[in-house]
Design an enzyme around this catalytic site. Structure first.
Site, PDB file in Angstrom:
ATOM      1  N   CYS A   1       0.815  -1.226   0.000  1.00  0.00           N
ATOM      2  CA  CYS A   1       0.000   0.000   0.000  1.00  0.00           C
ATOM      3  C   CYS A   1       0.841   1.264   0.000  1.00  0.00           C
ATOM      4  O   CYS A   1       0.322   2.355  -0.241  1.00  0.00           O
ATOM      5  CB  CYS A   1      -0.938   0.010   1.196  1.00  0.00           C
ATOM      6  SG  CYS A   1      -2.125  -1.322   1.127  1.00  0.00           S
TER       7      CYS A   1
HETATM    8  N1  CO8 Z   1     -18.871  -9.182  10.239  1.00  0.00           N
HETATM    9  C1  CO8 Z   1     -19.262  -9.200  11.536  1.00  0.00           C
HETATM   10  N2  CO8 Z   1     -18.394  -9.342  12.566  1.00  0.00           N
HETATM   11  C2  CO8 Z   1     -17.100  -9.495  12.264  1.00  0.00           C
HETATM   12  C3  CO8 Z   1     -16.618  -9.493  10.950  1.00  0.00           C
HETATM   13  C4  CO8 Z   1     -17.562  -9.341   9.901  1.00  0.00           C
HETATM   14  N3  CO8 Z   1     -17.193  -9.318   8.611  1.00  0.00           N
HETATM   15  N4  CO8 Z   1     -15.277  -9.635  10.968  1.00  0.00           N
HETATM   16  C5  CO8 Z   1     -14.917  -9.734  12.228  1.00  0.00           C
HETATM   17  N5  CO8 Z   1     -16.005  -9.649  13.055  1.00  0.00           N
HETATM   18  C6  CO8 Z   1     -16.061  -9.729  14.508  1.00  0.00           C
HETATM   19  C7  CO8 Z   1     -14.913 -10.538  15.081  1.00  0.00           C
HETATM   20  O1  CO8 Z   1     -15.245 -11.908  15.108  1.00  0.00           O
HETATM   21  C8  CO8 Z   1     -14.808  -9.952  16.472  1.00  0.00           C
HETATM   22  O2  CO8 Z   1     -15.795 -10.516  17.299  1.00  0.00           O
HETATM   23  P1  CO8 Z   1     -15.506 -10.793  18.886  1.00  0.00           P
HETATM   24  O3  CO8 Z   1     -15.220  -9.427  19.446  1.00  0.00           O
HETATM   25  O4  CO8 Z   1     -16.778 -11.404  19.329  1.00  0.00           O
HETATM   26  O5  CO8 Z   1     -14.292 -11.683  18.892  1.00  0.00           O
HETATM   27  C9  CO8 Z   1     -15.166  -8.478  16.283  1.00  0.00           C
HETATM   28  O6  CO8 Z   1     -15.891  -8.420  15.037  1.00  0.00           O
HETATM   29  C10 CO8 Z   1     -13.976  -7.562  16.189  1.00  0.00           C
HETATM   30  O7  CO8 Z   1     -13.020  -8.096  15.258  1.00  0.00           O
HETATM   31  P2  CO8 Z   1     -11.651  -7.401  14.965  1.00  0.00           P
HETATM   32  O8  CO8 Z   1     -10.950  -7.115  16.253  1.00  0.00           O
HETATM   33  O9  CO8 Z   1     -10.925  -8.187  13.903  1.00  0.00           O
HETATM   34  O10 CO8 Z   1     -12.194  -6.023  14.317  1.00  0.00           O
HETATM   35  P3  CO8 Z   1     -11.467  -4.659  14.180  1.00  0.00           P
HETATM   36  O11 CO8 Z   1     -12.210  -3.640  14.911  1.00  0.00           O
HETATM   37  O12 CO8 Z   1      -9.990  -4.764  14.403  1.00  0.00           O
HETATM   38  O13 CO8 Z   1     -11.678  -4.337  12.621  1.00  0.00           O
HETATM   39  C11 CO8 Z   1     -10.392  -4.323  10.615  1.00  0.00           C
HETATM   40  C12 CO8 Z   1     -11.132  -5.172  11.627  1.00  0.00           C
HETATM   41  C13 CO8 Z   1     -11.418  -3.429   9.927  1.00  0.00           C
HETATM   42  C14 CO8 Z   1      -9.760  -5.249   9.590  1.00  0.00           C
HETATM   43  C15 CO8 Z   1      -9.345  -3.450  11.316  1.00  0.00           C
HETATM   44  O14 CO8 Z   1      -8.593  -4.195  12.227  1.00  0.00           O
HETATM   45  C16 CO8 Z   1      -8.383  -2.749  10.358  1.00  0.00           C
HETATM   46  O15 CO8 Z   1      -8.780  -2.109   9.399  1.00  0.00           O
HETATM   47  N6  CO8 Z   1      -7.108  -2.807  10.695  1.00  0.00           N
HETATM   48  C17 CO8 Z   1      -6.078  -2.120   9.893  1.00  0.00           C
HETATM   49  C18 CO8 Z   1      -5.777  -2.993   8.743  1.00  0.00           C
HETATM   50  C19 CO8 Z   1      -4.874  -2.343   7.772  1.00  0.00           C
HETATM   51  O16 CO8 Z   1      -4.629  -1.162   7.752  1.00  0.00           O
HETATM   52  N7  CO8 Z   1      -4.389  -3.146   6.883  1.00  0.00           N
HETATM   53  C20 CO8 Z   1      -3.565  -2.650   5.847  1.00  0.00           C
HETATM   54  C21 CO8 Z   1      -3.780  -3.584   4.762  1.00  0.00           C
HETATM   55  S1  CO8 Z   1      -3.520  -2.834   3.316  1.00  0.00           S
HETATM   56  C22 CO8 Z   1      -1.995  -3.363   2.673  1.00  0.00           C
HETATM   57  O17 CO8 Z   1      -0.957  -3.330   3.236  1.00  0.00           O
HETATM   58  C23 CO8 Z   1      -2.060  -3.841   1.303  1.00  0.00           C
HETATM   59  C24 CO8 Z   1      -1.619  -5.219   1.159  1.00  0.00           C
HETATM   60  C25 CO8 Z   1      -1.631  -5.583  -0.279  1.00  0.00           C
HETATM   61  C26 CO8 Z   1      -2.985  -5.486  -0.919  1.00  0.00           C
HETATM   62  C27 CO8 Z   1      -3.389  -6.781  -1.478  1.00  0.00           C
HETATM   63  C28 CO8 Z   1      -4.811  -6.815  -1.955  1.00  0.00           C
HETATM   64  C29 CO8 Z   1      -5.549  -8.081  -1.652  1.00  0.00           C
END
Ligand code: CO8
Length: 373
Positions: free
Chosen positions: A156
């Site tokens: 990214c």
């Molecule tokens: N629907 C409903 N509930 C869900 C879902 C869903 N889809 N997914 C997870 N939950 C639940 C979990 O089970 C969990 O439940 P519980 O609390 O009961 O255990 C709860 O929601 C919370 O889960 P998380 O802690 O995982 O949720 P977050 O608040 O952390 O949110 C995110 C998840 C949105 C993914 C967040 O952590 C985030 O955005 N983090 C930053 C990620 C980031 O910046 N990544 C960069 C990636 S980009 C990059 O580098 C590019 C790579 C190359 C690209 C390639 C393309 C494919």
């Protein structure tokens, strides 16, 4: 040393878009079918059932409401759940080359340039179509210019790395006009069966032209005041797809050859790292938060950007200071800070300063300080 100018940008947005509701409906159909197929094992406690996804969670956790994609039907078909892209012959342009040209054309038009003016083409993105020939060389050929080209892959943060590379060429005099292009088909490497990440990415292409200030009208574009790059190894965002896959003694699963992340850990590690990088970079140019009119940040997570902006500015950012395109585009990897810049830079007055920043897998991060000419 010469002064580099970001003189123009271009954006290509695929025509099809998927809403959270549509994506979640497809995912939940897949989950229901999976749980039905494995009902006996699930009842016996031998297999864990899968859980539904939810549009409310996606919007709240990420700020994403929809994403543009290269193939909506394939992604939403519960029997497929990935884009279906027509196999192209070697003599046809690749899809990413076509996307690149669709972003480059408006970029060149905005700068008043033609293909013949370009000295170098850099393709900077997360996912390249093949090891060789380089996509940038294919784009150079489609442009019809006598330039040279090469690919750069820093996830990214690729656009920030591409802008610094282009600016370094201008500064040293090895090129006068460099096209940097970010054709991202993120959906091809996204696991649409993974509840934790199926909603994150979309497809798009951006282009930016970096020129020698001596060649650019005094009021056009942005001076590149400074660039800064940094990397720190982490497995928290990883994709094990690679050319050694067929040789590996233990074959990898499909899921292991797609995007995987520990999102919460990424959030905690990368947010503070990027905020500190931007503050230090501003300091190195004798600038402070008070000098910053705008932040054009990578669009990974609205809550992460809110935190970064607050740490950089020392207070919560206004919507004008930190514009976002999460809701419409989702995360489009390297292209995302360029989209925000493309849409929210035109109103800056001469002399006003903004910072563009890309960050992600690696970890990798980059900061580009820009001053309106
Ligand atoms: N629907 C409903 N509930 C869900 C879902 C869903 N889809 N997914 C997870 N939950 C639940 C979990 O089970 C969990 O439940 P519980 O609390 O009961 O255990 C709860 O929601 C919370 O889960 P998380 O802690 O995982 O949720 P977050 O608040 O952390 O949110 C995110 C998840 C949105 C993914 C967040 O952590 C985030 O955005 N983090 C930053 C990620 C980031 O910046 N990544 C960069 C990636 S980009 C990059 O580098 C590019 C790579 C190359 C690209 C390639 C393309 C494919």
């Amino acid at each position: 040393m010469k002064q580099a100018v970001l003189s123009a940008t271009g954006l290509y947005t695929p025509p099809e878009s998927i809403s959270n509701d549509e994506l979640v409906a497809s995912f939940n159909t897949y989950v229901d079918r999976y749980n039905e197929t494995h009902a006996a094992e699930i009842a016996a406690g031998e297999r864990a059932p899968l859980s539904h996804s939810s549009a409310e969670f996606i919007t709240k956790a990420s700020g994403i409401e929809s994403r543009y994609v290269v193939d909506k039907a394939g992604i939403l078909d519960p029997d497929t759940m990935h884009p279906r892209i027509r196999t192209r012959g070697n003599d046809e342009p690749s899809l990413q080359c076509e996307m690149a040209m669709a972003a480059i054309e408006p970029c060149l038009a905005a700068a008043g340039r033609t293909a013949a003016d370009i000295d170098a083409v850099l393709v900077a993105c997360s996912n390249l179509p093949r090891p060789y020939p380089a996509l940038a060389v294919e784009v150079q050929s489609a442009l019809g210019g006598g330039a040279f080209g090469f690919d750069l892959n820093v996830a990214c943060a690729s656009a920030a790395f591409g802008i610094q590379t282009a600016a370094d060429m201008i500064r040293s005099g090895s090129a006068r006009r460099v096209l940097m292009v970010n054709p991202e088909i993120c959906t091809a490497h996204l696991n649409f069966r993974d509840r934790d990440s199926h909603f994150i990415f979309g497809d798009v292409c951006t282009a930016a032209l970096i020129e020698d200030a001596d060649d650019v009208a005094p009021s056009q574009g942005f001076d590149i005041v400074g660039t800064h790059l940094q990397t720190q190894f982490s497995n928290n965002i990883r994709n094990n797809f690679g050319f050694l896959n067929r040789t590996e003694t233990q074959p990898r699963t499909d899921a292991d050859r797609l995007f995987v992340q520990n999102g919460r850990k990424v959030f905690k590690d990368v947010g503070p790292m990027v905020a500190e990088m931007i503050v230090d970079h501003l300091g190195a140019h004798a600038l402070t938060a008070a000098d910053v009119r705008r932040l054009w940040l990578h669009q990974a997570n609205i809550n992460m950007n809110t935190l970064i902006a607050k740490r950089v500015l020392g207070r919560p950012a206004t919507a004008a200071e930190m514009p976002s395109v999460f809701a419409e585009y989702g995360n489009t990897s390297s292209a995302s800070p360029v989209i925000v810049f493309h849409q929210y830079a035109g109103d800056l007055a001469p002399g006003e300063i903004g910072v563009m920043s890309g960050f992600g897998a690696g970890y990798s991060a980059g900061s580009v300080i820009l001053r309106r000419r």
